[in-house]
Design a protein around this motif. Structure first.
Motif, PDB file in Angstrom:
ATOM      1  N   LEU A  79       0.819  -1.206   0.000  1.00  0.00           N
ATOM      2  CA  LEU A  79       0.000   0.000   0.000  1.00  0.00           C
ATOM      3  C   LEU A  79       0.858   1.264   0.000  1.00  0.00           C
ATOM      4  N   GLN A  80       2.123   1.147   0.393  1.00  0.00           N
ATOM      5  CA  GLN A  80       3.008   2.304   0.361  1.00  0.00           C
ATOM      6  C   GLN A  80       3.416   2.651  -1.063  1.00  0.00           C
ATOM      7  N   ASP A  81       3.227   1.733  -1.981  1.00  0.00           N
ATOM      8  CA  ASP A  81       3.495   1.970  -3.400  1.00  0.00           C
ATOM      9  C   ASP A  81       2.236   1.596  -4.175  1.00  0.00           C
ATOM     10  N   VAL A  82       1.203   2.432  -4.010  1.00  0.00           N
ATOM     11  CA  VAL A  82      -0.112   2.115  -4.555  1.00  0.00           C
ATOM     12  C   VAL A  82      -0.076   2.070  -6.077  1.00  0.00           C
ATOM     13  N   PHE A  83       0.660   2.987  -6.694  1.00  0.00           N
ATOM     14  CA  PHE A  83       0.647   3.062  -8.160  1.00  0.00           C
ATOM     15  C   PHE A  83       1.193   1.774  -8.775  1.00  0.00           C
ATOM     16  N   THR A  84       2.329   1.289  -8.268  1.00  0.00           N
ATOM     17  CA  THR A  84       2.894   0.047  -8.794  1.00  0.00           C
ATOM     18  C   THR A  84       1.969  -1.131  -8.530  1.00  0.00           C
ATOM     19  N   THR A  85       1.308  -1.122  -7.366  1.00  0.00           N
ATOM     20  CA  THR A  85       0.358  -2.189  -7.056  1.00  0.00           C
ATOM     21  C   THR A  85      -0.795  -2.195  -8.055  1.00  0.00           C
ATOM     22  N   LEU A  86      -1.302  -1.011  -8.417  1.00  0.00           N
ATOM     23  CA  LEU A  86      -2.385  -0.933  -9.396  1.00  0.00           C
ATOM     24  C   LEU A  86      -1.924  -1.405 -10.769  1.00  0.00           C
ATOM     25  N   VAL A  87      -0.699  -1.042 -11.149  1.00  0.00           N
ATOM     26  CA  VAL A  87      -0.187  -1.450 -12.454  1.00  0.00           C
ATOM     27  C   VAL A  87       0.006  -2.962 -12.516  1.00  0.00           C
ATOM     28  N   ASP A  88       0.406  -3.566 -11.401  1.00  0.00           N
ATOM     29  CA  ASP A  88       0.661  -5.010 -11.369  1.00  0.00           C
ATOM     30  C   ASP A  88      -0.612  -5.845 -11.319  1.00  0.00           C
ATOM     31  N   LEU A  89      -1.758  -5.222 -11.001  1.00  0.00           N
ATOM     32  CA  LEU A  89      -3.006  -5.976 -10.926  1.00  0.00           C
ATOM     33  C   LEU A  89      -3.435  -6.471 -12.303  1.00  0.00           C
ATOM     34  N   LYS A  90      -4.265  -7.506 -12.300  1.00  0.00           N
ATOM     35  CA  LYS A  90      -4.822  -8.006 -13.552  1.00  0.00           C
ATOM     36  C   LYS A  90      -5.855  -7.020 -14.087  1.00  0.00           C
ATOM     37  N   TRP A  91      -6.102  -7.084 -15.392  1.00  0.00           N
ATOM     38  CA  TRP A  91      -6.994  -6.127 -16.039  1.00  0.00           C
ATOM     39  C   TRP A  91      -8.390  -6.078 -15.422  1.00  0.00           C
ATOM     40  N   PRO A  92      -9.052  -7.207 -15.126  1.00  0.00           N
ATOM     41  CA  PRO A  92     -10.386  -7.110 -14.509  1.00  0.00           C
ATOM     42  C   PRO A  92     -10.370  -6.342 -13.192  1.00  0.00           C
TER      43      PRO A  92
ATOM     44  N   THR B 213      -8.135  -4.067 -12.288  1.00  0.00           N
ATOM     45  CA  THR B 213      -7.835  -2.663 -12.570  1.00  0.00           C
ATOM     46  C   THR B 213      -9.075  -1.928 -13.061  1.00  0.00           C
ATOM     47  N   LEU B 214      -9.821  -2.534 -13.971  1.00  0.00           N
ATOM     48  CA  LEU B 214     -11.031  -1.885 -14.483  1.00  0.00           C
ATOM     49  C   LEU B 214     -12.085  -1.745 -13.396  1.00  0.00           C
ATOM     50  N   LEU B 215     -12.158  -2.724 -12.486  1.00  0.00           N
ATOM     51  CA  LEU B 215     -13.105  -2.618 -11.375  1.00  0.00           C
ATOM     52  C   LEU B 215     -12.738  -1.447 -10.469  1.00  0.00           C
ATOM     53  N   ILE B 216     -11.471  -1.325 -10.134  1.00  0.00           N
ATOM     54  CA  ILE B 216     -11.030  -0.204  -9.294  1.00  0.00           C
ATOM     55  C   ILE B 216     -11.234   1.120 -10.022  1.00  0.00           C
ATOM     56  N   PHE B 217     -10.957   1.142 -11.328  1.00  0.00           N
ATOM     57  CA  PHE B 217     -11.156   2.348 -12.137  1.00  0.00           C
ATOM     58  C   PHE B 217     -12.615   2.797 -12.076  1.00  0.00           C
ATOM     59  N   THR B 218     -13.532   1.862 -12.252  1.00  0.00           N
ATOM     60  CA  THR B 218     -14.961   2.197 -12.240  1.00  0.00           C
ATOM     61  C   THR B 218     -15.430   2.603 -10.846  1.00  0.00           C
ATOM     62  N   MET B 219     -15.026   1.844  -9.834  1.00  0.00           N
ATOM     63  CA  MET B 219     -15.479   2.126  -8.471  1.00  0.00           C
ATOM     64  C   MET B 219     -14.918   3.441  -7.937  1.00  0.00           C
ATOM     65  N   SER B 220     -13.707   3.817  -8.340  1.00  0.00           N
ATOM     66  CA  SER B 220     -13.140   5.080  -7.858  1.00  0.00           C
ATOM     67  C   SER B 220     -13.983   6.265  -8.323  1.00  0.00           C
ATOM     68  N   PHE B 221     -14.447   6.226  -9.576  1.00  0.00           N
ATOM     69  CA  PHE B 221     -15.295   7.306 -10.068  1.00  0.00           C
ATOM     70  C   PHE B 221     -16.692   7.246  -9.447  1.00  0.00           C
ATOM     71  N   LEU B 222     -17.283   6.062  -9.389  1.00  0.00           N
ATOM     72  CA  LEU B 222     -18.623   5.956  -8.827  1.00  0.00           C
ATOM     73  C   LEU B 222     -18.653   6.399  -7.368  1.00  0.00           C
ATOM     74  N   CYS B 223     -17.674   5.970  -6.603  1.00  0.00           N
ATOM     75  CA  CYS B 223     -17.643   6.325  -5.180  1.00  0.00           C
ATOM     76  C   CYS B 223     -17.455   7.830  -4.987  1.00  0.00           C
ATOM     77  N   SER B 224     -16.575   8.423  -5.799  1.00  0.00           N
ATOM     78  CA  SER B 224     -16.374   9.873  -5.665  1.00  0.00           C
ATOM     79  C   SER B 224     -17.618  10.641  -6.089  1.00  0.00           C
ATOM     80  N   TRP B 225     -18.307  10.193  -7.159  1.00  0.00           N
ATOM     81  CA  TRP B 225     -19.540  10.854  -7.569  1.00  0.00           C
ATOM     82  C   TRP B 225     -20.613  10.735  -6.485  1.00  0.00           C
ATOM     83  N   LEU B 226     -20.734   9.540  -5.909  1.00  0.00           N
ATOM     84  CA  LEU B 226     -21.732   9.345  -4.852  1.00  0.00           C
ATOM     85  C   LEU B 226     -21.399  10.168  -3.609  1.00  0.00           C
ATOM     86  N   LEU B 227     -20.115  10.196  -3.239  1.00  0.00           N
ATOM     87  CA  LEU B 227     -19.714  10.952  -2.053  1.00  0.00           C
ATOM     88  C   LEU B 227     -20.029  12.432  -2.201  1.00  0.00           C
ATOM     89  N   PHE B 228     -19.611  13.015  -3.316  1.00  0.00           N
ATOM     90  CA  PHE B 228     -19.866  14.438  -3.506  1.00  0.00           C
ATOM     91  C   PHE B 228     -21.329  14.707  -3.829  1.00  0.00           C
TER      92      PHE B 228
END
Length: 344
Positions: A30-43, A45-60
């Protein structure tokens, strides 16, 4: 009963056959989040990509709804909604909402999307009435820019990873041992399928096997570097066409005491070949790997020529890339061959 062949350390496609277990310090990832995200499998990564936007839209969206609720915008917006039978109600004199046309959580959520992705439909906007709304607008824009930068950077890095370029760097399926310049040599062929070159390409080789020290310490995967030779000298190669890379089996070689009779009895023998260089088009360093077990080494054979001159240019026939032919080769170890020459 024949012993089972040990597992590969490096696969033919270059994948390392190593499983990491019982890692207690998981927080380091978790101290190197960017590399961890890059190393993840595509499904993932796309799940985190989608959830990051949805969660931020819902929060705001919830924040915008709370601002409208606290200011009383929801009550006035409900009265101002058009009724087909009664028409539109009159707005109270002097009332200015924090955000226009916010009358439910759904409209607050839609406004949150419009703010973060900079889509303005013209129906909702922030007014000068509420300083808190202006502050939230600034914060959401900054958060949206940060999420965009991280996620788009992650997607770009995943699509341009170095191992993608390595897919077109190929090695011969088998390695061979034959005479070259009167000496036994371990040889393999390497090639690049693309016209864009690998700059400053270097190649090195290691023997991985189980060893034991004089003190009785057992090293299950001892990595021993061995010298590679190539037509242009040194470890640097000009990989514009397929090359035959070879290693002279001398007294410093781990293969010095191997003969065709005992070659296939070395179940613990694995030879790893690593090719590194800079991709000409992107400037990214790439690495291609392969390995050869004992039963993938052919004794007394050499690779057939695949480069020919046609119509004023050199043509490479990749259909013969791994083809070999038998050649006269002594059925003895390099040590015995050297001793016989010294006697003669």
């Amino acid at each position: 009963r024949a012993r089972e062949r040990r597992a590969r350390f490096v696969g033919k496609n270059g994948a390392c056959n190593v499983a990491h277990k019982n890692i207690r310090e998981q927080g380091r990832f978790l101290q190197d989040v960017f590399t961890t995200l890059v190393d993840l499998k595509w499904p993932h990564t796309l799940l985190i990509f989608t959830m990051s936007f949805l969660c931020s839209w819902l929060l705001f969206g919830m924040v915008w709804w709370l601002i409208a609720f606290a200011h009383g915008d929801l009550d006035h917006s409900t009265r101002l909604q058009r009724d087909p039978r009664e028409g539109a109600a009159e707005a109270p004199a002097g009332f200015v909402p924090c955000v226009t046309s916010i009358h439910s959580f759904t409209s607050a959520f839609l406004f949150s999307i419009e703010v973060q992705v900079t889509i303005g439909f013209g129906g909702r906007m922030v007014t000068e009435e509420c300083p808190a709304a202006i502050l939230v607008l600034i914060v959401q824009n900054i958060v949206g820019l940060v999420i965009n930068a991280i996620m788009l950077g992650c997607i770009f890095m995943k699509t341009s990873q170095a191992h993608r370029r390595a897919e077109t760097l190929i090695f011969s399926k088998h390695a061979v041992i034959a005479l070259r310049e009167g000496k036994l040599c371990f040889m393999l062929r390497v090639g690049d399928l693309r016209k864009s070159m690998i700059i400053s390409a270097t190649i090195r080789m290691q023997v991985v096997k189980k060893t034991a020290s004089l003190e009785g310490e057992v090293v299950p995967l001892n990595q021993i570097d061995i010298q590679m030779e190539n037509p242009v000298g040194g470890n640097s190669i000009f990989l514009v066409s397929p090359l035959i890379i070879y290693h002279v089996i001398d007294k410093n070689s781990p293969l010095y005491d191997i003969s065709p009779l005992n070659l296939h009895h070395h179940e613990d023998l694995e030879i790893i070949v690593i090719l590194e260089g800079v991709v000409e088009t992107t400037g990214i360093t790439t690495q291609a790997r392969t390995s050869y077990l004992a039963d993938e080494i052919l004794w007394g054979q050499r690779f057939v020529p695949i480069v020919a001159e046609e119509d004023g240019q050199y043509s490479v026939d990749y259909s013969k890339f791994g083809n070999t032919v038998k050649v006269p080769t002594p059925s003895c170890t390099a040590r015995q061959l050297e001793e016989d020459k010294s006697i003669m």
